[in-house]
Write an enzyme that holds these catalytic residues in place. Structure first.
Site, PDB file in Angstrom:
ATOM      1  N   ASP A 145      80.690  25.645  15.000  1.00 33.69           N
ATOM      2  CA  ASP A 145      79.868  25.381  16.183  1.00 33.69           C
ATOM      3  C   ASP A 145      79.527  26.671  16.933  1.00 33.69           C
ATOM      4  O   ASP A 145      79.813  26.835  18.115  1.00 33.69           O
ATOM      5  CB  ASP A 145      80.581  24.403  17.113  1.00 33.69           C
ATOM      6  CG  ASP A 145      79.624  23.871  18.174  1.00 33.69           C
ATOM      7  OD1 ASP A 145      78.395  23.912  17.954  1.00 33.69           O
ATOM      8  OD2 ASP A 145      80.108  23.422  19.234  1.00 33.69           O
ATOM      9  N   CYS A 201      55.787  36.624  45.115  1.00 34.83           N
ATOM     10  CA  CYS A 201      57.045  36.503  45.848  1.00 34.83           C
ATOM     11  C   CYS A 201      57.388  37.805  46.567  1.00 34.83           C
ATOM     12  O   CYS A 201      58.072  37.784  47.594  1.00 34.83           O
ATOM     13  CB  CYS A 201      58.170  36.095  44.908  1.00 34.83           C
ATOM     14  SG  CYS A 201      58.344  37.156  43.462  1.00 34.83           S
ATOM     15  N   HIS A 256      61.671  38.435  40.081  1.00 35.66           N
ATOM     16  CA  HIS A 256      61.457  37.541  41.223  1.00 35.66           C
ATOM     17  C   HIS A 256      62.152  38.115  42.449  1.00 35.66           C
ATOM     18  O   HIS A 256      63.214  38.747  42.345  1.00 35.66           O
ATOM     19  CB  HIS A 256      62.007  36.146  40.911  1.00 35.66           C
ATOM     20  CG  HIS A 256      61.762  35.141  41.979  1.00 35.66           C
ATOM     21  ND1 HIS A 256      60.493  34.777  42.387  1.00 35.66           N
ATOM     22  CD2 HIS A 256      62.614  34.414  42.750  1.00 35.66           C
ATOM     23  CE1 HIS A 256      60.586  33.867  43.338  1.00 35.66           C
ATOM     24  NE2 HIS A 256      61.866  33.640  43.578  1.00 35.66           N
TER      25      HIS A 256
END
Length: 692
Positions: free
Chosen positions: A37, A108, A639
């Site tokens: 996994d 922004c 940002h």
């Protein structure tokens, strides 16, 4: 690669196609087998790909990042969650001074800066109005000119941010909250403001991300220019009396400061003080990373934090194809091991604890004494000697914008963000307060100091000490020129030998004909050179003009002089201004000349110089009232988010998202806004405030 014993899971091994190249060991593989996994290495990957029709790997190139690279990049952006306060339960707020701004696409940086500026009561009272129709700046502009008027758009934006007219009602039904947020009447999009402030700038008129610090400086410069043209409407005394002399305090005056440089000559210990004419609006501090330290709590937190998944190899016992691999795969396995170790090193570096540095350490680094080698001193006949130089603040303005130099260039000349936390001092009320007393200048020369003579005095002493230049015989010049030498070379030769001895001059010519300045004109007399290096009537340093003309090579002296006037004498910003206005600089010069002529009569008798810098001799402490944080590898991407102190509470302004902050990320910020602690506490109202 079939997984036995679990029907339906036949292909637990996944390959990211964009990472497959001719070097098959670099392909990104992931196993969904329960015992693995995670990322794995597949020694026989080429064979497995060939069975599925992917056989020609020679011309394949990498087009996407691997999961390991994405994990390293995410870990490198260590402050993302802290800055945006992801996962925190933030309580939305709304009302005056709690109005969000819509992101217009990478805007922004603009949103964060104007939020910080108009949380200053002085600017808010100057530009906001309870009734827009009564504001003199709006009454003085025609409807057709309003969309192109910076002050008009500033008034509209400031009034919207401070009045709460566009704020969403807090009593809205939670079921309808999402619909109300999208309601246009509660959304504030500063489109007209962005257009008017960015139309003349090569970067800010685009839709790309920009540096918030650069925009702050540019906006204040443009605001000062616009205010100067309408000084009668903004001056403290608004009586319509032509004989009343009023002084305009520009908006940038609130954050403007000057620096004083003290240089000590190592040859004679004489002292020289310099205070640049240009005023600064951002205090940029270096980060000495060599002094940053990992705090014990940071090391503990990092060690207990689960890191990225480990790279795993498929086990030989569980992978039949591994046993059938011949010895030709040994080199491939070695390369695979090296790549895996490299990625593990990168992941370990990204997950290492973040060092911390104190704000005082950065301040001390800025104020530390530096040594300047081979500085030429006019009072020592321009002889090169060392200089010991220190810099201090000349004044304490009401507000200070502090920029932390978090971004630098790496070894490959690519922008790199320094991973470091900043520690700010706190008082007993947990307010971030810093005392800057030791970083202020002593006020100029001290009684026990011997000052370096001024340039005028040095020029006069040089002229008096220099022997009289010999009179050059023109007949001798002609005789030498007949031999094929230039006039400048002949004049230099005759001056060196007394002015008339042709034979001695010939000897000098043969000895110095390879000198770089052999054919250059004779240097000017000291008095003439001193006069030529003086400033013009507009306060522009002519030496800076000539330096920029020679360095840039594509602008005239008049254009460079005009750019220096527009940027208050700052050479670096003047160069940027010139390239930003290449297409319309001549039109701007003509318009400025016409405006100056038209305002001559109106400004006659009044002082055109700026008022003295704001200062406080009694208060040296500042409290943190705002921060602007940046997320990303460099300031041209990513940002921006603002956190501001409103009525004693920290509020996060993430574009349209406005909420109470649980933990403002002061340690990660890019720009810090400090307010002098005596401002607003029993102090006389500053001359910027005017209520409408």
């Amino acid at each position: 690669a079939e997984l036995e014993g679990e029907p339906g899971k036949l292909y637990p091994l996944v390959v990211k196609l964009g990472t497959i190249t001719n070097d098959i060991s670099t392909a990104d593989c992931y196993s969904y087998a329960p015992d693995e996994d995670g990322p794995v290495r597949v020694p026989n990957l080429a064979q497995l790909l060939a069975q599925r029709g992917i056989a020609h790997l020679t011309n394949m190139q990498k087009t996407v990042k691997s999961t390991a690279e994405l994990e390293v990049e995410l870990n490198a952006n260590y402050a993302f969650d802290a800055i945006t306060e992801q996962g925190a339960h933030l309580v939305t707020v709304s009302g005056p001074y709690q109005q969000g701004l819509q992101n217009l696409g990478n805007s922004c940086y603009l949103n964060s800066v104007v939020q910080a500026l108009f949380h200053m009561p002085e600017l808010a009272s100057r530009y906001s109005a309870t009734d827009l129709t009564q504001h003199p700046l709006l009454q003085a502009v025609s409807p057709s000119q309003a969309p192109h008027d910076l002050l008009c758009q500033t008034v509209k934006l400031a009034s919207a941010l401070t009045s709460g007219v566009f704020s969403k009602p807090m009593e809205t039904d939670p079921k309808e909250e999402d619909d109300e947020v999208l309601n246009p009447k509660y959304r504030l999009a500063p489109r007209m403001f962005k257009h008017v402030i960015g139309k003349d700038h090569v970067d800010f008129k685009t839709g790309q991300q920009q540096d918030a610090a650069q925009f702050l400086q540019y906006y204040l410069e443009q605001l000062d220019r616009a205010e100067k043209s309408k000084s009668a409407l903004l001056a403290p005394n608004d009586d319509n009396n032509d004989n009343d002399k009023t002084t305009l305090y520009p908006s940038s005056h609130l954050v403007s400061f000057a620096t004083e440089t003290r240089s000590v000559c190592t040859a004679d210990q004489k002292v020289k003080y310099d205070t640049p004419l240009a005023r600064e609006t951002i205090w940029s501090l270096p980060i000495p990373m060599e002094l940053a330290q990992v705090l014990p709590e940071e090391a503990t937190t990092t060690s207990t934090t689960e890191g990225p998944p480990d790279q795993k190899r498929l086990k030989a016992a569980d992978t039949p194809t591994t046993a059938s691999a011949d010895s030709s795969n040994n080199s491939q396995g070695t390369a695979s091991t090296q790549d895996m170790e490299k990625e593990e090193d990168e992941e370990e570096e990204a997950s290492s604890p973040t060092p911390t540095i104190a704000l005082e350490t950065c301040l001390d680094q800025w104020a530390a004494e530096t040594t300047v080698e081979d500085q030429r001193w006019p009072h020592l006949q321009n002889a090169p000697h060392g200089a010991l130089r220190t810099t201090r603040l000349a004044n304490f303005p009401p507000y200070l914008f502090v920029q932390l130099q978090r971004y630098t260039l790496g070894p490959d000349w690519q922008p790199v963000k320094l991973q470091v936390n900043l520690k700010l001092p706190q008082d007993d009320k947990n307010n971030y307060v810093v005392d800057l007393a030791k970083y202020k200048s002593t006020g100029g020369p001290q009684p026990d100091e011997v000052l370096v003579p001024t340039e005028e005095e040095s020029s006069e002493s040089l002229a008096a000490a220099a022997p009289a230049a010999p009179v050059i015989d023109e007949a001798a010049v002609s005789q030498l020129m007949d031999m094929g030498f230039s006039k400048n070379a002949c004049q230099r030769a005759l001056q060196a030998v007394g002015g008339s001895n042709v034979e001695a001059a010939m000897g000098w010519v043969f000895e110095h004909n390879t000198d770089p300045d052999f054919n250059d004109p004779l240097p000017e007399a000291p008095s003439t050179a001193a006069a030529a290096s003086s400033s013009d009537d507009n306060g522009v340093d002519e030496a800076a003009v000539q330096s920029l003309v020679e360095m840039l090579g594509c602008f005239t002296a008049d254009q460079v002089r005009f750019a220096l006037q527009e940027t208050n004498g700052a050479s670096d910003r003047a160069a940027d201004w010139l390239f930003s206005h290449m297409d319309d600089i001549d039109a701007l010069m003509i318009a400025a000349a016409s405006q100056k002529e038209g305002e001559t009569a109106a400004t006659a008798g009044s002082s055109s110089s700026l008022p003295p810098l704001e200062d406080s001799s009694d208060c040296s402490t500042y409290q943190l009232t705002g921060i602007i944080s940046h997320i990303g590898k460099h300031t041209g991407s990513g940002h921006y988010v603002a956190h501001l102190l409103v009525n004693g509470k920290w509020i996060i302004f993430n574009d349209e998202k406005v909420a109470e902050s649980e933990k403002p990320p002061v340690e990660h910020a890019y720009l810090y806004l400090f307010q002098r602690t005596d401002v607003g506490e029993g102090q006389t109202e500053l001359p910027y405030q005017k209520h409408y």
